[in-house]
Design a protein around this motif. Structure first.
Motif, PDB file in Angstrom:
ATOM      1  N   MET A 283     -56.510  -3.349  30.847  1.00  0.00           N
ATOM      2  CA  MET A 283     -57.588  -3.269  30.007  1.00  0.00           C
ATOM      3  C   MET A 283     -58.221  -2.793  31.273  1.00  0.00           C
ATOM      4  N   SER A 284     -59.510  -2.026  31.081  1.00  0.00           N
ATOM      5  CA  SER A 284     -60.632  -1.949  30.992  1.00  0.00           C
ATOM      6  C   SER A 284     -61.383  -3.151  31.658  1.00  0.00           C
ATOM      7  N   ARG A 285     -63.278  -2.610  32.577  1.00  0.00           N
ATOM      8  CA  ARG A 285     -63.906  -3.573  32.544  1.00  0.00           C
ATOM      9  C   ARG A 285     -65.144  -3.792  31.612  1.00  0.00           C
ATOM     10  N   LEU A 286     -64.355  -2.242  30.754  1.00  0.00           N
ATOM     11  CA  LEU A 286     -65.510  -2.751  29.181  1.00  0.00           C
ATOM     12  C   LEU A 286     -65.325  -3.187  28.169  1.00  0.00           C
ATOM     13  N   GLU A 287     -63.981  -3.109  28.403  1.00  0.00           N
ATOM     14  CA  GLU A 287     -63.137  -4.198  27.047  1.00  0.00           C
ATOM     15  C   GLU A 287     -62.814  -5.547  27.758  1.00  0.00           C
ATOM     16  N   GLN A 288     -62.785  -5.982  28.910  1.00  0.00           N
ATOM     17  CA  GLN A 288     -62.488  -7.662  29.915  1.00  0.00           C
ATOM     18  C   GLN A 288     -63.842  -7.629  29.005  1.00  0.00           C
ATOM     19  N   ASP A 289     -64.956  -7.269  29.248  1.00  0.00           N
ATOM     20  CA  ASP A 289     -66.414  -7.485  29.047  1.00  0.00           C
ATOM     21  C   ASP A 289     -66.574  -8.697  27.562  1.00  0.00           C
ATOM     22  N   ARG A 290     -66.080  -7.364  26.917  1.00  0.00           N
ATOM     23  CA  ARG A 290     -66.623  -7.449  25.850  1.00  0.00           C
ATOM     24  C   ARG A 290     -65.181  -8.340  25.349  1.00  0.00           C
TER      25      ARG A 290
END
Length: 551
Positions: A283-290
């Motif tokens: 997962m990308s960093r943005l998806e992990q934060d979401r």
């Protein structure tokens, strides 16, 4: 030392919040015997040119390429083997819905050309995944025998499949038999107790069937010159996913370690090595934060919901009331004369003790057959029970207020029943509830009354009639007794067996006088602290004076 390292073929467990459909596994298979070990050096002809040697080297390279195979699989992705392609290509061998579906897929595959893959998979709804698990042997030695623990664990690992219709394998006398199996559409309402259950019945009824999905990554290691058979299929990796989101992989991912090795059981005894790698998309960093933000919101709402259900007020009993909570277990009974034992027990409340109207204070355990352990016949009940009681001294009580209250006791009666439904009184005993919180385990001896003549023994042997107590509280101290001496002289009894029980006791009290004098207690503590500091200063001064005198 790296060459001496043996890969760990044990089971690994993973938990991930990511959906399992995103899982991707790559398998690399290579044969390390036969053509893989053959020399690929070109053969030089008489005239010094390569000649036919170049053709020979090229052919061996082609063979070496066939000995290597790579496959990337998703979760529950179906890849057909050579044997399945041959079997499902014939429409006359396909009967159920799943087989017809596989026939359509195999037909579409054959339209593009016959596959030659060795790697394939068995998914959750395949017959191979639903078969009963057997004992897994640790070595390939023919003299290895599984231990008792391995045999027991093999039945625990069994996965019960199917819906309401349960299938049982029949060895003989079958009324309606379909393919060697008998189907039951409903559960019978009578004779639900099996006096002599079989091992299959124990495994079916006593083992919880957890919701689980399974997947096998297989390899067809049959020789190329003959058709593939089921005996040539070997398990490379097994994946299990339960309802809690725990993924079980056997064996674990290599992660750069030495490849795993499997050996065929055919006459050639060829050796293959393979690696298992996790190639899932990260997962990308943005998806992990979401995703973390979403989980925080879910956990916050769940915490608010639990707080609304529980409340913020701590449950406190009334002033000058002692609350007693008992969580107990009738563990076992042993040493009795008859089989098929059960216990009838209730709580006897002394003076000033009371309970809620909805509180249950009497229980009857299940009937349990005895088991021979050493020289004793033991019946294990493991019967749980719990109750809550309250103690409050009556206003007009003349007893000493500092005297501890008399705690309740549990009066137990052991009984038995035989195949003719004759009931026997096996013994009586009492369990005194300790006046100390904590965990308490105790064993109590039992006794039963006997008659004065031989007639009572004959009556017990033939019709089951035995002397019994009219007042059950006579087991210990009768509730109506208010004297100082209790005599049971002349009462004929005999010792029978004993009963083992576990008690977990909790106590809670709220004293109004203590709550009213909290300030005075704090003042006394402050005064004591001041006195302690003064004593310490005085001791320091005396020590300094002694030092000055020595100088």
């Amino acid at each position: 030392m790296a060459d001496l390292h043996e890969p760990d073929v044990g089971t690994a467990y993973y938990r991930s919040n990511d959906p399992v459909k995103n899982l991707q596994i790559k398998i690399n298979l290579r044969r390390v015997t036969s053509s893989s070990l053959a020399s690929t050096k070109p053969v030089v002809g008489e005239n010094g040119a390569g000649g036919d040697g170049e053709v020979e080297m090229t052919g061996m390279n082609e063979v070496a390429k066939q000995d290597r195979e790579q496959l990337v699989l998703h979760w529950q992705e179906k890849v057909f083997s050579q044997r399945e392609v041959e079997m499902y290509s014939r429409e006359d061998l396909c009967y159920d819905v799943l087989q017809k579906k596989y026939h359509e897929e195999v037909t579409a595959i054959l339209a593009k050309g016959r596959p030659t893959n060795r790697l394939f998979s068995y998914v959750d709804h395949d017959p191979y995944s639903n078969q009963d698990e057997t004992v897994h042997y640790m070595t390939n030695s023919p003299t290895e025998k599984p231990s008792i623990l391995a045999q027991k664990m093999a039945s625990v690992r069994c996965r019960r499949v199917g819906g309401k219709q349960l299938k049982e394998k029949l060895e003989g006398n079958a009324d309606v038999c379909i393919g060697g199996q008998r189907e039951f559409g409903i559960i019978p309402k009578i004779n639900v107790v099996e006096l002599e259950p079989s091992q299959d019945l124990r495994n079916k009824n006593h083992i919880e069937a957890p919701p689980m999905q399974i997947m096998y990554i297989m390899a067809d290691l049959s020789p190329r010159e003959r058709a593939a058979e089921e005996e040539d299929e070997y398990v490379l990796c097994c994946l299990q996913l339960n309802a809690n989101g725990v993924l079980c992989i056997r064996p674990d991912f290599n992660r750069g370690r030495k490849p795993y090795i499997t050996e065929t059981l055919s006459a050639g005894r060829e050796v293959y090595e393979y690696t298992v790698e996790n190639v899932s998309k990260e997962m990308s960093r943005l998806e992990q934060d979401r995703e973390m933000k979403m989980y925080r919101e879910v956990y916050s709402r769940h915490r608010e919901f639990l707080s609304a259900c529980v409340g913020h007020d701590f449950e406190v009993p009334q002033p000058d009331v002692l609350r007693l909570a008992v969580y107990g277990e009738m563990v076992s009974a042993q040493g009795f004369e008859m089989d098929n034992l059960y216990l009838h027990f209730f709580v006897d409340l002394p003076k000033n003790w009371y309970a809620d109207r909805q509180q249950q204070l009497a229980w009857v355990t299940q009937t349990c057959a005895t088991k021979t352990i050493g020289r004793d016949e033991v019946a294990y009940f493991s019967f749980p029970f719990h109750f809550e009681l309250y103690y409050k001294r009556s206003p007009g009580s003349t007893t000493d207020p500092d005297e501890l209250p008399r705690f309740p006791q549990i009066l137990v009666e052991a009984l038995s029943v035989d195949s003719w439904h004759r009931f026997f009184h096996e013994g009586y005993t009492s369990i005194q509830i300790p006046g100390k919180p904590g965990v308490h385990k105790s064993t109590h001896d039992c006794w039963r009354p006997v008659g004065k003549s031989v007639t009572s023994h004959l009556r017990r042997f033939f019709i089951g009639g035995t002397p019994e107590l009219e007042d059950p509280t006579y087991i210990s101290i009768p509730s109506t007794f208010d004297g100082t001496h209790l005599s049971k002289f002349g009462f004929r009894t005999e010792t029978t067996g004993n009963v083992t029980a576990n008690l977990n006791i909790m106590m809670q009290s709220s004293v109004s006088a203590m709550q009213a004098n909290i300030t005075s207690v704090l003042d006394a503590f402050k005064r004591a602290r001041v006195k302690m500091m003064q004593a310490r200063e005085a001791a320091t001064r005396e020590l300094l004076k002694d030092i000055e005198k020595r100088k």
